[in-house]
Design a protein around this motif. Structure first.
Motif, PDB file in Angstrom:
ATOM      1  N   PHE A  40       0.829  -1.196   0.000  1.00  0.00           N
ATOM      2  CA  PHE A  40       0.000   0.000   0.000  1.00  0.00           C
ATOM      3  C   PHE A  40       0.871   1.257   0.000  1.00  0.00           C
ATOM      4  O   PHE A  40       0.591   2.217  -0.715  1.00  0.00           O
ATOM      5  CB  PHE A  40      -0.932  -0.030   1.215  1.00  0.00           C
ATOM      6  N   VAL A  41       1.932   1.252   0.780  1.00  0.00           N
ATOM      7  CA  VAL A  41       2.846   2.399   0.825  1.00  0.00           C
ATOM      8  C   VAL A  41       3.530   2.585  -0.532  1.00  0.00           C
ATOM      9  O   VAL A  41       3.675   3.716  -1.015  1.00  0.00           O
ATOM     10  CB  VAL A  41       3.880   2.225   1.965  1.00  0.00           C
ATOM     11  N   VAL A  42       3.910   1.486  -1.157  1.00  0.00           N
ATOM     12  CA  VAL A  42       4.525   1.573  -2.478  1.00  0.00           C
ATOM     13  C   VAL A  42       3.554   2.186  -3.483  1.00  0.00           C
ATOM     14  O   VAL A  42       3.937   3.011  -4.314  1.00  0.00           O
ATOM     15  CB  VAL A  42       5.005   0.184  -2.946  1.00  0.00           C
ATOM     16  N   ALA A  43       2.291   1.812  -3.423  1.00  0.00           N
ATOM     17  CA  ALA A  43       1.291   2.375  -4.329  1.00  0.00           C
ATOM     18  C   ALA A  43       1.142   3.878  -4.107  1.00  0.00           C
ATOM     19  O   ALA A  43       1.061   4.648  -5.071  1.00  0.00           O
ATOM     20  CB  ALA A  43      -0.053   1.678  -4.137  1.00  0.00           C
ATOM     21  N   LEU A  44       1.121   4.311  -2.864  1.00  0.00           N
ATOM     22  CA  LEU A  44       1.017   5.741  -2.577  1.00  0.00           C
ATOM     23  C   LEU A  44       2.241   6.508  -3.071  1.00  0.00           C
ATOM     24  O   LEU A  44       2.113   7.574  -3.675  1.00  0.00           O
ATOM     25  CB  LEU A  44       0.831   5.970  -1.076  1.00  0.00           C
ATOM     26  N   ALA A  94      -3.019   5.089  -5.565  1.00  0.00           N
ATOM     27  CA  ALA A  94      -1.956   5.779  -6.293  1.00  0.00           C
ATOM     28  C   ALA A  94      -2.529   6.957  -7.080  1.00  0.00           C
ATOM     29  O   ALA A  94      -1.921   8.029  -7.141  1.00  0.00           O
ATOM     30  CB  ALA A  94      -1.248   4.804  -7.233  1.00  0.00           C
ATOM     31  N   TRP A  95      -3.699   6.765  -7.677  1.00  0.00           N
ATOM     32  CA  TRP A  95      -4.319   7.843  -8.445  1.00  0.00           C
ATOM     33  C   TRP A  95      -4.644   9.027  -7.540  1.00  0.00           C
ATOM     34  O   TRP A  95      -4.391  10.172  -7.899  1.00  0.00           O
ATOM     35  CB  TRP A  95      -5.582   7.332  -9.138  1.00  0.00           C
ATOM     36  N   VAL A  96      -5.197   8.748  -6.363  1.00  0.00           N
ATOM     37  CA  VAL A  96      -5.539   9.821  -5.427  1.00  0.00           C
ATOM     38  C   VAL A  96      -4.279  10.545  -4.956  1.00  0.00           C
ATOM     39  O   VAL A  96      -4.255  11.773  -4.887  1.00  0.00           O
ATOM     40  CB  VAL A  96      -6.354   9.274  -4.236  1.00  0.00           C
ATOM     41  N   ALA A  97      -3.230   9.802  -4.648  1.00  0.00           N
ATOM     42  CA  ALA A  97      -1.981  10.447  -4.219  1.00  0.00           C
ATOM     43  C   ALA A  97      -1.429  11.343  -5.325  1.00  0.00           C
ATOM     44  O   ALA A  97      -0.965  12.457  -5.059  1.00  0.00           O
ATOM     45  CB  ALA A  97      -0.955   9.386  -3.826  1.00  0.00           C
ATOM     46  N   GLY A  98      -1.494  10.879  -6.555  1.00  0.00           N
ATOM     47  CA  GLY A  98      -1.037  11.694  -7.671  1.00  0.00           C
ATOM     48  C   GLY A  98      -1.885  12.932  -7.891  1.00  0.00           C
ATOM     49  O   GLY A  98      -1.379  14.012  -8.181  1.00  0.00           O
ATOM     50  N   ARG A  99      -3.197  12.797  -7.745  1.00  0.00           N
ATOM     51  CA  ARG A  99      -4.089  13.952  -7.903  1.00  0.00           C
ATOM     52  C   ARG A  99      -3.888  14.967  -6.786  1.00  0.00           C
ATOM     53  O   ARG A  99      -3.974  16.172  -7.011  1.00  0.00           O
ATOM     54  CB  ARG A  99      -5.553  13.504  -7.940  1.00  0.00           C
ATOM     55  N   VAL A 100      -3.620  14.501  -5.560  1.00  0.00           N
ATOM     56  CA  VAL A 100      -3.368  15.424  -4.452  1.00  0.00           C
ATOM     57  C   VAL A 100      -2.101  16.221  -4.729  1.00  0.00           C
ATOM     58  O   VAL A 100      -2.081  17.444  -4.562  1.00  0.00           O
ATOM     59  CB  VAL A 100      -3.269  14.659  -3.112  1.00  0.00           C
ATOM     60  N   ARG A 101      -1.066  15.549  -5.186  1.00  0.00           N
ATOM     61  CA  ARG A 101       0.165  16.279  -5.494  1.00  0.00           C
ATOM     62  C   ARG A 101      -0.050  17.215  -6.682  1.00  0.00           C
ATOM     63  O   ARG A 101       0.476  18.321  -6.710  1.00  0.00           O
ATOM     64  CB  ARG A 101       1.305  15.318  -5.806  1.00  0.00           C
TER      65      ARG A 101
END
Length: 117
Positions: A40-44, A94-101
């Protein structure tokens, strides 16, 4: 119409979703060891570094192989639904982490032209 009602509902939904997913990840950590939490951490991290689409694809595509691995006493439908759940969890995270950044940071891939501003 004031924007506060939908913003507060969105904030509550995000908090409930984050808490629920966090509990699931912690439960999986005790059941399957630290490997699930590390995945999960790797995906984030992948979503944060590579962006929403590339990171989501990179984190969500490998678990598709779960549909082809049999444990000996399961059904095809069970394997497909398990693979889909893991793909959605990891790829979506991963998509959410990318959108937040993309939304709040300074990503190297540039800001997306779509979405509400």
């Amino acid at each position: 119409m004031n924007g506060a009602p939908w913003q507060s509902r969105t904030a509550v939904a995000l908090l409930i979703g984050a808490g629920g997913e966090g509990c699931c990840v912690l439960l999986a950590k005790y059941v399957a060891g630290g490997f699930v939490l590390a995945t999960f951490v790797v995906a984030l991290v992948l979503g944060w570094l590579a962006g929403p689409w590339v990171g989501g694809t990179g984190a969500g595509t490998p678990p598709v192989a779960l549909a082809f691995v049999s444990s000996g006493h399961d059904y095809v439908g069970e394997r497909i639904s398990a693979a889909l759940a893991v793909v959605l969890l990891l790829g979506g995270s991963a998509w959410v982490a990318g959108r937040v950044r993309e939304r709040y940071g300074h990503p190297p891939w540039g800001h997306s032209s779509g979405g509400s501003e």
